[in-house]
Design a protein around this motif. Structure first.
Motif, PDB file in Angstrom:
ATOM      1  N   GLN A 261       0.837  -1.206   0.000  1.00 14.92           N
ATOM      2  CA  GLN A 261       0.000   0.000   0.000  1.00 14.92           C
ATOM      3  C   GLN A 261       0.873   1.258   0.000  1.00 14.92           C
ATOM      4  O   GLN A 261       0.802   2.082   0.902  1.00 14.92           O
ATOM      5  N   GLU A 292      -1.614 -12.763   5.775  1.00 16.31           N
ATOM      6  CA  GLU A 292      -3.074 -12.669   5.944  1.00 16.31           C
ATOM      7  C   GLU A 292      -3.590 -13.491   7.118  1.00 16.31           C
ATOM      8  O   GLU A 292      -4.669 -13.205   7.658  1.00 16.31           O
ATOM      9  N   LEU A 300     -13.591 -11.173   6.664  1.00 17.17           N
ATOM     10  CA  LEU A 300     -13.536 -10.858   5.232  1.00 17.17           C
ATOM     11  C   LEU A 300     -12.223 -10.196   4.843  1.00 17.17           C
ATOM     12  O   LEU A 300     -11.788 -10.312   3.702  1.00 17.17           O
ATOM     13  N   VAL A 301     -11.591  -9.490   5.800  1.00 21.63           N
ATOM     14  CA  VAL A 301     -10.337  -8.788   5.478  1.00 21.63           C
ATOM     15  C   VAL A 301      -9.271  -9.794   5.059  1.00 21.63           C
ATOM     16  O   VAL A 301      -8.505  -9.554   4.124  1.00 21.63           O
ATOM     17  N   GLN A 302      -9.205 -10.937   5.750  1.00 23.33           N
ATOM     18  CA  GLN A 302      -8.247 -11.986   5.371  1.00 23.33           C
ATOM     19  C   GLN A 302      -8.480 -12.433   3.933  1.00 23.33           C
ATOM     20  O   GLN A 302      -7.545 -12.555   3.145  1.00 23.33           O
ATOM     21  N   LYS A 303      -9.757 -12.651   3.583  1.00 23.45           N
ATOM     22  CA  LYS A 303     -10.082 -13.135   2.245  1.00 23.45           C
ATOM     23  C   LYS A 303      -9.772 -12.073   1.187  1.00 23.45           C
ATOM     24  O   LYS A 303      -9.322 -12.389   0.082  1.00 23.45           O
ATOM     25  N   ILE A 304     -10.016 -10.800   1.535  1.00 24.59           N
ATOM     26  CA  ILE A 304      -9.739  -9.713   0.586  1.00 24.59           C
ATOM     27  C   ILE A 304      -8.242  -9.617   0.307  1.00 24.59           C
ATOM     28  O   ILE A 304      -7.816  -9.505  -0.847  1.00 24.59           O
ATOM     29  N   ILE A 305      -7.433  -9.669   1.369  1.00 23.23           N
ATOM     30  CA  ILE A 305      -5.976  -9.583   1.201  1.00 23.23           C
ATOM     31  C   ILE A 305      -5.470 -10.750   0.365  1.00 23.23           C
ATOM     32  O   ILE A 305      -4.644 -10.585  -0.530  1.00 23.23           O
ATOM     33  N   LYS A 306      -5.976 -11.965   0.641  1.00 19.83           N
ATOM     34  CA  LYS A 306      -5.549 -13.143  -0.111  1.00 19.83           C
ATOM     35  C   LYS A 306      -5.949 -13.028  -1.577  1.00 19.83           C
ATOM     36  O   LYS A 306      -5.179 -13.389  -2.473  1.00 19.83           O
ATOM     37  N   ALA A 307      -7.155 -12.497  -1.828  1.00 20.42           N
ATOM     38  CA  ALA A 307      -7.625 -12.349  -3.208  1.00 20.42           C
ATOM     39  C   ALA A 307      -6.735 -11.370  -3.979  1.00 20.42           C
ATOM     40  O   ALA A 307      -6.387 -11.606  -5.141  1.00 20.42           O
ATOM     41  N   TYR A 308      -6.365 -10.261  -3.342  1.00 22.17           N
ATOM     42  CA  TYR A 308      -5.486  -9.294  -3.999  1.00 22.17           C
ATOM     43  C   TYR A 308      -4.113  -9.902  -4.277  1.00 22.17           C
ATOM     44  O   TYR A 308      -3.514  -9.652  -5.324  1.00 22.17           O
ATOM     45  N   TYR A 311      -4.440 -12.178  -7.261  1.00 19.26           N
ATOM     46  CA  TYR A 311      -4.622 -11.392  -8.485  1.00 19.26           C
ATOM     47  C   TYR A 311      -3.301 -10.768  -8.931  1.00 19.26           C
ATOM     48  O   TYR A 311      -2.941 -10.821 -10.113  1.00 19.26           O
TER      49      TYR A 311
END
Length: 369
Positions: A261, A292, A300-308, A311
Motif C-alpha cells: 500500500q 493474511e 472478510l479482510v483476510q479473504k480480501i488480502i488473499k484475493a489481492y 490477483y
C-alpha cells in the motif's frame, strides 16, 4: 486413540459460529471430535489427540477461573496453539496480563504477533512489515504505553509521513497541528483505546506523548523515548534514514508498514523497502513479517488480502510471460550506417544511375499554368 474431555461451561464459544473454532482444531491437528452430553470425545493419532485434549483442558480451566472469550479471541488463540506445539493456551492468554497496557488487557493472538511483541522487548529497533489489520501499529502503541507507565521511558514519539492515500485533500484550515492531525488520526485512535481520554490529553499537553509528521523529526536526538514510525512504506529512503538516525540513548524504535500500500508518486522508491534491503543482517535489530493469517479484523479482510495477492501474482506472471514472448518474436534490428548524401543530377553529363526518375507519359497533355 480416543480421549474424552469434560466441558461443562463455554461450549458455545468453544465451537464458535458455524463450528469454525472446533473445525480449526480438527483440521490443524488432524483429529475428529464428537460432542456428548457434557464432554467432547477426541479421536485420532495418539500425539495429536493428546495435544488437542491438552488445549481443551486449558480452555476448561480458564473458563472456570473467570476468563471470558469472544468468538474472535478463541479463534485467534487456537490458530497459535495449533501451529506452535510449544505454546499452551493458558500461557498465551496469561501472557497479556503480565503487561500493563493502561485500560487494555492484551495478549498476542497469532504466532507472528507473539514474535513481534517478544522482538520489541528484546531489541531496540524492530520492523513490523505486513498487510493491514495485523496489529502492527496497535501492538506497537500498546508496548509504548506499557513502557511509559512502567517508567522504562519518559516519553512516546509517534510519527508518520503526511501522504494522502491516492487523493488530493488540498488546503486544510487551522494551525500546523490541525493541518497534520488528519494524517495522524490512527495513532490517536490507538492511544485513546489504551488510556483514558483525559489522561491522553494531559500527556499530549505536557509533550510526554508527541504525535508529529515525519518532517518534524530532522535535527533531533530522541533520548529515553519510545519512537514509532507508522506507515513507513510512504516515507522516502532519505526520510527513513533521517528517522532511524534520531534514536538516542535508552530509546526503542518500532517501524511499521505495508509494502503493498505505497502511496508515493510513481517511480519513487519506498523508504521501508529500501531499509529492508539495506539493513538485512545488521546485528541488534529485528524484522517481523506478517501475512493474511495474522489479520485480526473482520474475517472478510483476510479473504480480501488473499484475493489481492492471488490477483497480483496472476497479473504479474501474465505480464512477464507477455514480455518474454514479445522479446522472442521481435525481429532482429538492422542498423544502417549513414553515408554521404548522393546528389541527384539531370542532364547529359549525369550517369544513368544518378538521373532522377521522370514521370511516365500518360498520353494527355498537361495544362499550362
Amino acid at each position: 486413540m480416543k480421549l474424552t474431555v469434560q466441558i461443562s461451561r463455554g461450549i458455545e464459544t468453544l465451537f464458535g459460529t458455524r463450528d469454525e473454532n472446533i473445525r480449526l482444531l480438527e483440521g490443524g491437528l488432524n483429529v475428529k471430535t464428537r460432542l456428548l452430553n457434557d464432554s467432547l470425545e477426541i479421536e485420532g493419532e495418539e500425539p495429536n489427540v493428546i495435544r488437542a485434549a491438552s488445549i481443551l483442558e486449558d480452555y476448561v480451566e480458564l473458563v472456570k477461573t473467570g476468563t471470558t472469550f469472544s468468538n474472535g479471541d478463541i479463534n485467534s488463540y487456537l490458530r497459535v496453539v495449533v501451529a506452535d506445539p510449544e505454546v499452551t493456551l493458558r500461557s498465551l492468554v496469561h501472557s497479556g496480563r503480565q503487561r500493563n497496557f493502561g485500560k487494555k488487557v492484551l495478549a498476542p493472538k497469532t504466532i507472528n504477533q507473539r514474535r513481534y511483541v517478544d522482538a520489541i522487548e528484546r531489541h531496540d529497533l524492530v520492523f513490523g512489515v505486513g498487510p493491514a489489520g495485523t496489529g502492527k501499529t496497535y501492538l506497537a502503541v500498546a508496548m509504548a504505553v506499557s513502557a511509559l507507565l512502567n517508567k522504562k521511558v519518559s516519553r512516546i514519539v509517534l510519527t508518520r509521513p503526511a501522504v494522502e492515500a491516492g487523493e488530493r485533500l488540498g488546503f486544510l484550515p487551522g494551525n500546523v497541528q490541525e493541518k497534520v492531525d488528519p494524517y495522524l488520526r490512527p495513532l490517536y485512535d490507538a492511544l485513546y483505546d489504551m488510556l483514558e481520554a483525559d489522561k491522553v490529553e494531559k500527556l499530549l499537553e505536557r509533550a510526554t506523548i508527541e504525535v508529529a509528521p515525519i518532517a518534524f523529526m530532522r535535527g533531533r536526538t530522541l533520548n529515553d523515548s519510545f519512537i514509532i514510525l507508522d506507515e513507513a512504506q510512504n516515507s522516502t529512503p532519505e526520510q527513513m534514514k533521517m528517522v532511524l538516525t534520531r534514536q538516542g540513548f535508552n530509546s526503542k524504535m518500532v517501524v511499521t508498514g505495508d509494502l503493498t500500500q505505497v502511496d508515493l508518486p510513481t517511480g519513487k522508491k519506498s523508504g521501508l523497502m529500501d531499509a529492508v534491503d539495506v539493513l538485512r543482517g545488521v546485528e541488534g535489530l529485528a524484522f517481523v513479517y506478517f501475512d493474511e493469517k495474522d489479520v485480526v479484523r473482520h474475517s472478510l479482510v483476510q479473504k480480501i488480502i488473499k484475493a489481492y495477492e492471488r490477483y497480483n501474482d496472476l497479473v504479474g506472471s501474465g505480464r512477464q510471460l507477455a514480455l518474454k514472448l514479445g522479446q522472442d518474436q521481435a525481429p532482429e534490428a538492422v542498423v544502417e550506417t549513414p553515408g554521404p548524401a548522393k546528389p541527384i543530377l539531370n542532364g547529359p553529363e549525369a550517369p544513368e544511375s544518378l538521373v532522377a526518375p521522370q514521370p511516365e507519359a500518360s498520353g494527355q497533355e498537361m495544362p499550362l499554368i
